[in-house]
Write a protein that holds these residues in place. Structure first.
Motif, PDB file in Angstrom:
ATOM      1  N   ALA A 120       0.828  -1.210   0.000  1.00  0.00           N
ATOM      2  CA  ALA A 120       0.000   0.000   0.000  1.00  0.00           C
ATOM      3  C   ALA A 120       0.864   1.264   0.000  1.00  0.00           C
ATOM      4  O   ALA A 120       0.340   2.378   0.008  1.00  0.00           O
ATOM      5  CB  ALA A 120      -0.918  -0.011   1.217  1.00  0.00           C
ATOM      6  N   GLY A 121       2.185   1.074   0.048  1.00  0.00           N
ATOM      7  CA  GLY A 121       3.095   2.230   0.038  1.00  0.00           C
ATOM      8  C   GLY A 121       3.291   2.847   1.410  1.00  0.00           C
ATOM      9  O   GLY A 121       3.757   3.987   1.515  1.00  0.00           O
ATOM     10  N   PHE A 122       2.929   2.095   2.490  1.00  0.00           N
ATOM     11  CA  PHE A 122       3.102   2.630   3.852  1.00  0.00           C
ATOM     12  C   PHE A 122       4.317   1.943   4.480  1.00  0.00           C
ATOM     13  O   PHE A 122       4.162   0.944   5.180  1.00  0.00           O
ATOM     14  CB  PHE A 122       1.890   2.333   4.735  1.00  0.00           C
ATOM     15  CG  PHE A 122       0.561   2.763   4.191  1.00  0.00           C
ATOM     16  CD1 PHE A 122       0.452   3.776   3.253  1.00  0.00           C
ATOM     17  CD2 PHE A 122      -0.607   2.174   4.659  1.00  0.00           C
ATOM     18  CE1 PHE A 122      -0.783   4.167   2.756  1.00  0.00           C
ATOM     19  CE2 PHE A 122      -1.855   2.563   4.180  1.00  0.00           C
ATOM     20  CZ  PHE A 122      -1.938   3.550   3.226  1.00  0.00           C
ATOM     21  N   ASP A 123       5.490   2.457   4.254  1.00  0.00           N
ATOM     22  CA  ASP A 123       6.685   1.817   4.822  1.00  0.00           C
ATOM     23  C   ASP A 123       6.850   2.288   6.272  1.00  0.00           C
ATOM     24  O   ASP A 123       7.075   3.473   6.514  1.00  0.00           O
ATOM     25  CB  ASP A 123       7.909   2.188   3.981  1.00  0.00           C
ATOM     26  CG  ASP A 123       9.128   1.371   4.384  1.00  0.00           C
ATOM     27  OD1 ASP A 123       9.143   0.847   5.521  1.00  0.00           O
ATOM     28  OD2 ASP A 123      10.060   1.272   3.573  1.00  0.00           O
ATOM     29  N   PRO A 124       6.723   1.382   7.263  1.00  0.00           N
ATOM     30  CA  PRO A 124       6.746   1.814   8.667  1.00  0.00           C
ATOM     31  C   PRO A 124       8.155   1.978   9.243  1.00  0.00           C
ATOM     32  O   PRO A 124       8.291   2.378  10.398  1.00  0.00           O
ATOM     33  CB  PRO A 124       6.019   0.667   9.374  1.00  0.00           C
ATOM     34  CG  PRO A 124       6.337  -0.528   8.547  1.00  0.00           C
ATOM     35  CD  PRO A 124       6.496  -0.069   7.121  1.00  0.00           C
ATOM     36  N   ARG A 125       9.182   1.676   8.451  1.00  0.00           N
ATOM     37  CA  ARG A 125      10.543   1.728   9.004  1.00  0.00           C
ATOM     38  C   ARG A 125      10.912   3.160   9.379  1.00  0.00           C
ATOM     39  O   ARG A 125      10.730   4.088   8.592  1.00  0.00           O
ATOM     40  CB  ARG A 125      11.536   1.134   8.003  1.00  0.00           C
ATOM     41  CG  ARG A 125      11.376  -0.391   7.949  1.00  0.00           C
ATOM     42  CD  ARG A 125      12.177  -1.022   6.856  1.00  0.00           C
ATOM     43  NE  ARG A 125      11.466  -0.943   5.589  1.00  0.00           N
ATOM     44  CZ  ARG A 125      11.586  -1.840   4.609  1.00  0.00           C
ATOM     45  NH1 ARG A 125      12.381  -2.881   4.747  1.00  0.00           N
ATOM     46  NH2 ARG A 125      10.912  -1.693   3.485  1.00  0.00           N
ATOM     47  N   GLY A 126      11.358   3.339  10.618  1.00  0.00           N
ATOM     48  CA  GLY A 126      11.723   4.666  11.118  1.00  0.00           C
ATOM     49  C   GLY A 126      10.515   5.507  11.508  1.00  0.00           C
ATOM     50  O   GLY A 126      10.666   6.694  11.817  1.00  0.00           O
ATOM     51  N   ARG A 127       9.320   4.935  11.490  1.00  0.00           N
ATOM     52  CA  ARG A 127       8.090   5.692  11.752  1.00  0.00           C
ATOM     53  C   ARG A 127       7.569   5.459  13.174  1.00  0.00           C
ATOM     54  O   ARG A 127       7.834   4.426  13.781  1.00  0.00           O
ATOM     55  CB  ARG A 127       6.987   5.286  10.764  1.00  0.00           C
ATOM     56  CG  ARG A 127       7.361   5.496   9.313  1.00  0.00           C
ATOM     57  CD  ARG A 127       7.709   6.932   9.106  1.00  0.00           C
ATOM     58  NE  ARG A 127       8.173   7.208   7.772  1.00  0.00           N
ATOM     59  CZ  ARG A 127       7.699   8.200   7.024  1.00  0.00           C
ATOM     60  NH1 ARG A 127       6.766   9.008   7.497  1.00  0.00           N
ATOM     61  NH2 ARG A 127       8.184   8.405   5.835  1.00  0.00           N
ATOM     62  N   ARG A 128       6.770   6.425  13.652  1.00  0.00           N
ATOM     63  CA  ARG A 128       6.126   6.307  14.965  1.00  0.00           C
ATOM     64  C   ARG A 128       4.703   5.785  14.753  1.00  0.00           C
ATOM     65  O   ARG A 128       3.887   6.445  14.103  1.00  0.00           O
ATOM     66  CB  ARG A 128       6.073   7.672  15.646  1.00  0.00           C
ATOM     67  CG  ARG A 128       7.451   8.204  16.039  1.00  0.00           C
ATOM     68  CD  ARG A 128       7.410   9.680  16.306  1.00  0.00           C
ATOM     69  NE  ARG A 128       6.948  10.401  15.124  1.00  0.00           N
ATOM     70  CZ  ARG A 128       6.782  11.719  15.049  1.00  0.00           C
ATOM     71  NH1 ARG A 128       7.010  12.467  16.100  1.00  0.00           N
ATOM     72  NH2 ARG A 128       6.368  12.289  13.938  1.00  0.00           N
ATOM     73  N   VAL A 129       4.466   4.609  15.285  1.00  0.00           N
ATOM     74  CA  VAL A 129       3.179   3.943  15.038  1.00  0.00           C
ATOM     75  C   VAL A 129       2.322   3.997  16.298  1.00  0.00           C
ATOM     76  O   VAL A 129       2.817   3.748  17.398  1.00  0.00           O
ATOM     77  CB  VAL A 129       3.405   2.460  14.646  1.00  0.00           C
ATOM     78  CG1 VAL A 129       2.079   1.777  14.309  1.00  0.00           C
ATOM     79  CG2 VAL A 129       4.380   2.356  13.469  1.00  0.00           C
ATOM     80  N   VAL A 130       1.065   4.326  16.130  1.00  0.00           N
ATOM     81  CA  VAL A 130       0.093   4.195  17.221  1.00  0.00           C
ATOM     82  C   VAL A 130      -0.792   3.005  16.880  1.00  0.00           C
ATOM     83  O   VAL A 130      -1.399   2.956  15.800  1.00  0.00           O
ATOM     84  CB  VAL A 130      -0.744   5.476  17.398  1.00  0.00           C
ATOM     85  CG1 VAL A 130      -1.879   5.248  18.398  1.00  0.00           C
ATOM     86  CG2 VAL A 130       0.148   6.615  17.867  1.00  0.00           C
ATOM     87  N   LEU A 131      -0.810   2.041  17.768  1.00  0.00           N
ATOM     88  CA  LEU A 131      -1.501   0.778  17.508  1.00  0.00           C
ATOM     89  C   LEU A 131      -2.583   0.577  18.560  1.00  0.00           C
ATOM     90  O   LEU A 131      -2.309   0.708  19.760  1.00  0.00           O
ATOM     91  CB  LEU A 131      -0.460  -0.347  17.561  1.00  0.00           C
ATOM     92  CG  LEU A 131      -0.888  -1.733  17.106  1.00  0.00           C
ATOM     93  CD1 LEU A 131       0.315  -2.463  16.506  1.00  0.00           C
ATOM     94  CD2 LEU A 131      -1.418  -2.520  18.280  1.00  0.00           C
ATOM     95  N   LEU A 132      -3.796   0.304  18.126  1.00  0.00           N
ATOM     96  CA  LEU A 132      -4.925   0.113  19.049  1.00  0.00           C
ATOM     97  C   LEU A 132      -5.174  -1.370  19.243  1.00  0.00           C
ATOM     98  O   LEU A 132      -5.356  -2.098  18.264  1.00  0.00           O
ATOM     99  CB  LEU A 132      -6.185   0.783  18.479  1.00  0.00           C
ATOM    100  CG  LEU A 132      -6.018   2.217  17.957  1.00  0.00           C
ATOM    101  CD1 LEU A 132      -7.349   2.749  17.438  1.00  0.00           C
ATOM    102  CD2 LEU A 132      -5.453   3.136  19.038  1.00  0.00           C
ATOM    103  N   GLY A 133      -5.169  -1.815  20.516  1.00  0.00           N
ATOM    104  CA  GLY A 133      -5.429  -3.222  20.825  1.00  0.00           C
ATOM    105  C   GLY A 133      -4.179  -3.932  21.301  1.00  0.00           C
ATOM    106  O   GLY A 133      -3.046  -3.501  20.992  1.00  0.00           O
ATOM    107  N   ALA A 134      -4.376  -4.991  22.078  1.00  0.00           N
ATOM    108  CA  ALA A 134      -3.236  -5.780  22.590  1.00  0.00           C
ATOM    109  C   ALA A 134      -3.587  -7.262  22.617  1.00  0.00           C
ATOM    110  O   ALA A 134      -3.098  -8.015  23.451  1.00  0.00           O
ATOM    111  CB  ALA A 134      -2.839  -5.284  23.985  1.00  0.00           C
ATOM    112  N   GLY A 135      -4.453  -7.697  21.687  1.00  0.00           N
ATOM    113  CA  GLY A 135      -4.806  -9.113  21.593  1.00  0.00           C
ATOM    114  C   GLY A 135      -3.831  -9.853  20.696  1.00  0.00           C
ATOM    115  O   GLY A 135      -2.705  -9.393  20.455  1.00  0.00           O
ATOM    116  N   GLY A 136      -4.270 -11.001  20.192  1.00  0.00           N
ATOM    117  CA  GLY A 136      -3.387 -11.842  19.391  1.00  0.00           C
ATOM    118  C   GLY A 136      -2.892 -11.144  18.130  1.00  0.00           C
ATOM    119  O   GLY A 136      -1.705 -11.229  17.784  1.00  0.00           O
ATOM    120  N   ALA A 137      -3.775 -10.454  17.426  1.00  0.00           N
ATOM    121  CA  ALA A 137      -3.378  -9.785  16.186  1.00  0.00           C
ATOM    122  C   ALA A 137      -2.407  -8.647  16.491  1.00  0.00           C
ATOM    123  O   ALA A 137      -1.398  -8.458  15.787  1.00  0.00           O
ATOM    124  CB  ALA A 137      -4.608  -9.248  15.468  1.00  0.00           C
ATOM    125  N   ALA A 138      -2.684  -7.888  17.548  1.00  0.00           N
ATOM    126  CA  ALA A 138      -1.805  -6.774  17.931  1.00  0.00           C
ATOM    127  C   ALA A 138      -0.404  -7.278  18.256  1.00  0.00           C
ATOM    128  O   ALA A 138       0.598  -6.614  17.964  1.00  0.00           O
ATOM    129  CB  ALA A 138      -2.394  -6.049  19.138  1.00  0.00           C
TER     130      ALA A 138
END
Ligand code: NAP
Length: 285
Positions: A120-138
């Motif tokens: 999708a063109g979203f390279d996360p390397r070097g990026r600050r990610v906010v992630l919602l959830g802490a289950g198996g997928a997270a």
């Protein structure tokens, strides 16, 4: 979709509880047919706590392997003779290969997510990610992001203790946070990528986001991903799109984790992006 069966056809399946809604048989049998492989992929309900019993049955019945969904992914871990790096890292197995009396456990979820992001063109390397959830997928997504060089991943979860426990697996990159609106707004303001790994907004699941105003704090141009693929556009993604953000749903992750699993089962190398493009219309994309 039809698969040709003969006396040498090798058996694969997905186990879970519930599992009858699974798209895996459709996806896998379509790939098997497209690649001309002598395999068939079935749907096998297996109740919670019965993973070990199923493994014995699969060995006895000569299965080449199987995928696992809820609630078996963690239970399979200690039953494997060998584990790949990702299965060991996440503490869960979604792909089991049975070969020469031995069982090999893999986890293709994180790799599937990462490939979908890159596509999708979203390279996360070097990026600050906010992630919602802490289950198996997270767990799979956050640890893959940490492994692949995200600068930071803040894990926001309703049950903050679960976020804290997950962050202990990669404390230099992962940090825990709450799921209240003030916290989400403050974190969104300095995010480079937002990923929803909760089940909020999923068809058939209880609960929707009560308030999506934290999306308004995201800087312009920050991509928003949702692991959910049913519906294809959740309320979170629809609001993010209205606000001008690029969005990505969970469909390509689902397809890539399946493609990588079939490579493990068969040893066949697949042109994954081409196969994902071919499969997407099957699921309404
Ligand atoms: P899970 O282990 O049950 O985790 C669910 C998560 O959602 C937890 O963090 C939970 O928070 C949170 N949550 C649930 N209800 C909530 C509510 N009312 N308010 C706030 N948070 C809530 O599930 P999972 O296996 O990680 O799956 C999560 C989602 O990812 C599902 O929608 C699933 O379909 C999707 N998924 C997609 C793919 C794909 O290939 N695209 C793969 C795997 C999963 P608590 O910890 O506080 O309970």
């Amino acid at each position: 979709m039809q698969v040709e069966l003969n006396n040498t056809t090798k058996k694969l399946c997905v186990i879970g509880d519930p599992v009858l809604h699974s798209k895996s048989p459709l996806i896998q049998n379509t790939m098997i047919q497209a690649l001309g492989l002598d395999y068939v992929y079935l749907c096998q309900p297996v109740r919670a706590g019965e993973a070990a019993r199923w493994l014995e049955c699969a060995r006895f019945a000569g299965y080449a392997g199987f995928n696992a969904t809820m609630p078996h992914k963690e239970d399979l871990l200690p039953l494997m003779d060998e584990l790949d790096e990702d299965a060991r890292l996440y503490g869960s197995v979604n792909t089991v290969c049975i070969k020469d009396e031995k069982v090999y456990g893999y986890n293709t979820d994180g790799r599937g997510f990462f490939q979908a992001l890159l596509d999708a063109g979203f390279d996360p390397r070097g990026r600050r990610v906010v992630l919602l959830g802490a289950g198996g997928a997270a767990k799979a997504v956050s640890l893959k992001l940490a492994q692949q060089g995200a600068a930071s991943v803040t894990i926001c979860n309703r049950t903050v203790e679960k976020a804290q426990a997950l962050c202990g697996k990669a404390p230099k990159i992962l940090s825990p946070a709450g799921f209240d609106m003030d916290t989400l707004q403050a974190l969104a303001a300095s995010a480079d990528l937002l990923v929803n790994c909760t089940s909020l907004g999923m068809t058939g699941a209880k609960g929707q986001f009560d308030d999506l105003s934290f999306l308004e704090a995201l800087p312009a141009g920050v991509p928003v991903c949702d692991l959910i693929y049913a519906p294809l556009e959740t309320a979170l993604l629809a609001r993010a799109r209205e606000l001008g953000h690029s969005t990505l749903n969970g469909l390509s992750m689902l397809l890539y984790q399946a493609i990588f699993a079939l490579e493990h089962f068969t040893g066949v190398s697949i042109d994954a992006p081409a196969m994902a493009r071919r499969l997407a219309p099957l699921l309404g994309a």
